[in-house]
Enzyme design. Structure first.
Site, PDB file in Angstrom:
ATOM      1  N   SER A   1       0.836  -1.201   0.000  1.00 54.15           N
ATOM      2  CA  SER A   1       0.000   0.000   0.000  1.00 54.15           C
ATOM      3  C   SER A   1       0.875   1.257   0.000  1.00 54.15           C
ATOM      4  O   SER A   1       1.567   1.517  -0.979  1.00 54.15           O
ATOM      5  CB  SER A   1      -0.948  -0.022   1.204  1.00 54.15           C
ATOM      6  OG  SER A   1      -1.913   0.996   1.122  1.00 54.15           O
TER       7      SER A   1
ATOM      8  N   HIS B   1      -8.962   0.928   0.299  1.00 49.01           N
ATOM      9  CA  HIS B   1      -8.858  -0.090  -0.749  1.00 49.01           C
ATOM     10  C   HIS B   1     -10.208  -0.748  -1.037  1.00 49.01           C
ATOM     11  O   HIS B   1     -10.330  -1.966  -1.125  1.00 49.01           O
ATOM     12  CB  HIS B   1      -7.808  -1.146  -0.371  1.00 49.01           C
ATOM     13  CG  HIS B   1      -6.443  -0.577  -0.182  1.00 49.01           C
ATOM     14  ND1 HIS B   1      -5.738  -0.005  -1.214  1.00 49.01           N
ATOM     15  CD2 HIS B   1      -5.664  -0.465   0.925  1.00 49.01           C
ATOM     16  CE1 HIS B   1      -4.568   0.440  -0.752  1.00 49.01           C
ATOM     17  NE2 HIS B   1      -4.507   0.183   0.534  1.00 49.01           N
TER      18      HIS B   1
END
Length: 396
Positions: free
Chosen positions: A88, A192
């Site tokens: 990420s 996400h």
């Protein structure tokens, strides 16, 4: 042997991170302060205003510490790795280390990203342990909670879901009913997931103004599990906000590249722990594929061989139910396992695991999970290990 450096993302932060790095790289630290408008060293080492765990501060702080950790590696004479990857937020460090953008440009991107993600409200996330993606999606479908997305595919034993807080709360009992461990995470946003589309659209306006260079070292992308190409950097970073982090797939790709050494830079060892599970799954898959290939080759040889009799001898098939019962008999009763463990090993016992390189430490007594699983809570890992997966360290 090839080498991959991996960088952790949000959740790895801790007060005191960076330690001597800021004084070792004063020029970069000064640039960070100018871009951020505050002292990055003070935030990381002292956190006087309790801001370190707020997304808009967490992300720039981790980016800077990760970047300085890489600089220290290179400064110390380490050669550049063969591959780079980041989880990420950590992916920005991988791209910066690969020369896709400068330290300053990366920090500006991360600052904007953190600000946009911090504005996401009423979201929630939860970690699902020891379940497959297919099973999770099946449970969500049956519960009529198709508004929840898969956020992180970290390993076969750890998958994170993301959605509106009320939907995440509704999902909890359905997973408990299925005897699947469900751990709510302390986040304010549905990261996400589809609920980050608005933030992604805003981030796109900013990212399109940034100049991206061709990667000098292959960087494996979160959204595809494959290396970045020069022309898709901006789009992948935009898509990453609202799509799954395919970490397990990314690491499996790297394992396919031959003998690979992984080293986690930056803060903590979350990715190192995950790597133990991913390697175990990979080894199991390779073994199964080799077995299937051997069976296929044997079958081809048998078909090609001349037969002396029209009546072929059929292979004896194992009775699956008998085999299963035999295996179950080998396993100790979980209650007895727990009793025996607690009689001998106190809280704080040092243990090792076949799929984790470092020593671990128990944080609780052994207990029964879901009525059938003997497990013990592990410090640092912050999760349960099956008692059959750990072995106490014998001290001389």
């Amino acid at each position: 042997m090839k080498k991959t450096y991996v960088f952790p993302g949000q959740g790895s932060q801790r007060k005191g991170m960076g330690e001597t790095l800021f004084d070792e790289f004063p020029a970069l630290t000064k640039k960070a302060d100018k871009i951020l408008g505050y002292s990055i060293k003070e935030l990381c080492l002292e956190d006087p205003k309790n801001q370190l765990n707020q997304t808009q501060y967490t992300q720039p702080a981790l980016y800077v510490v990760n970047a300085l950790s890489y600089q220290k590696k290179i400064k110390g004479g380490e050669k550049q790795p063969d591959f780079l990857a980041g989880h990420s937020l950590g992916e920005y460090n991988a791209l910066q280390a690969s020369g896709v953008f400068s330290f300053e440009s990366g920090l500006k991107l991360v600052k904007k990203r953190g600000e946009l993600m911090s504005q996401a409200k009423n979201g929630g996330m939860a970690a699902i342990l020891n379940s497959s993606e297919e099973k999770i999606l099946e449970i969500l479908k049956d519960a009529n909670l198709i508004t929840i997305d898969i956020a992180n595919l970290n390993a076969s034993s750890q998958i994170v879901i993301s959605g509106l807080r009320e939907d995440i709360d509704k999902a909890h009992p359905f997973f408990e009913k299925a005897d699947i461990m469900f751990i709510p995470l302390n986040t304010s946003g549905a990261f996400h997931s589809r609920y980050m589309k608005e933030a992604a659209a805003e981030f796109e306006k900013f990212a399109k103004k940034t100049r991206f260079y061709k990667p000098k070292i292959d960087v494996v992308a979160n959204v595809t599990g494959k290396p970045y190409a020069h022309g898709n950097v901006a789009q992948h970073l935009i898509d990453q906000l609202s799509n799954s982090v395919r970490w397990s797939e990314s690491m499996t790709y790297l394992l396919h590249q031959g003998e690979m050494e992984f080293e986690e830079l930056g803060v903590g060892d979350v990715l190192t722990k995950l790597m133990g599970y991913i390697k175990r799954d990979y080894a199991k898959t390779v073994k199964e594929q080799a077995g299937k290939k051997a069976e296929t080759n044997q079958e081809k040889r048998s078909q090609a061989a001349p037969s002396s009799s029209k009546k072929a001898t059929k292979p004896v098939k194992k009775n699956k139910s008998v085999t299963k019962k035999a295996k179950q008999k080998k396993l100790s009763d979980p209650t007895k396992l727990v009793e025996q463990w607690n009689e001998v090993y106190p809280v704080g016992t040092r243990v090792i695991s076949d799929f984790y390189e470092n020593e671990l430490e128990t944080r609780s007594e052994a207990t029964i999970l879901f009525g059938h699983r003997a497990a013990v809570y592990i410090k640092g890992y912050n999760g349960y290990f099956d008692l059959r997966e750990v072995k106490p360290v014998q001290r001389s």
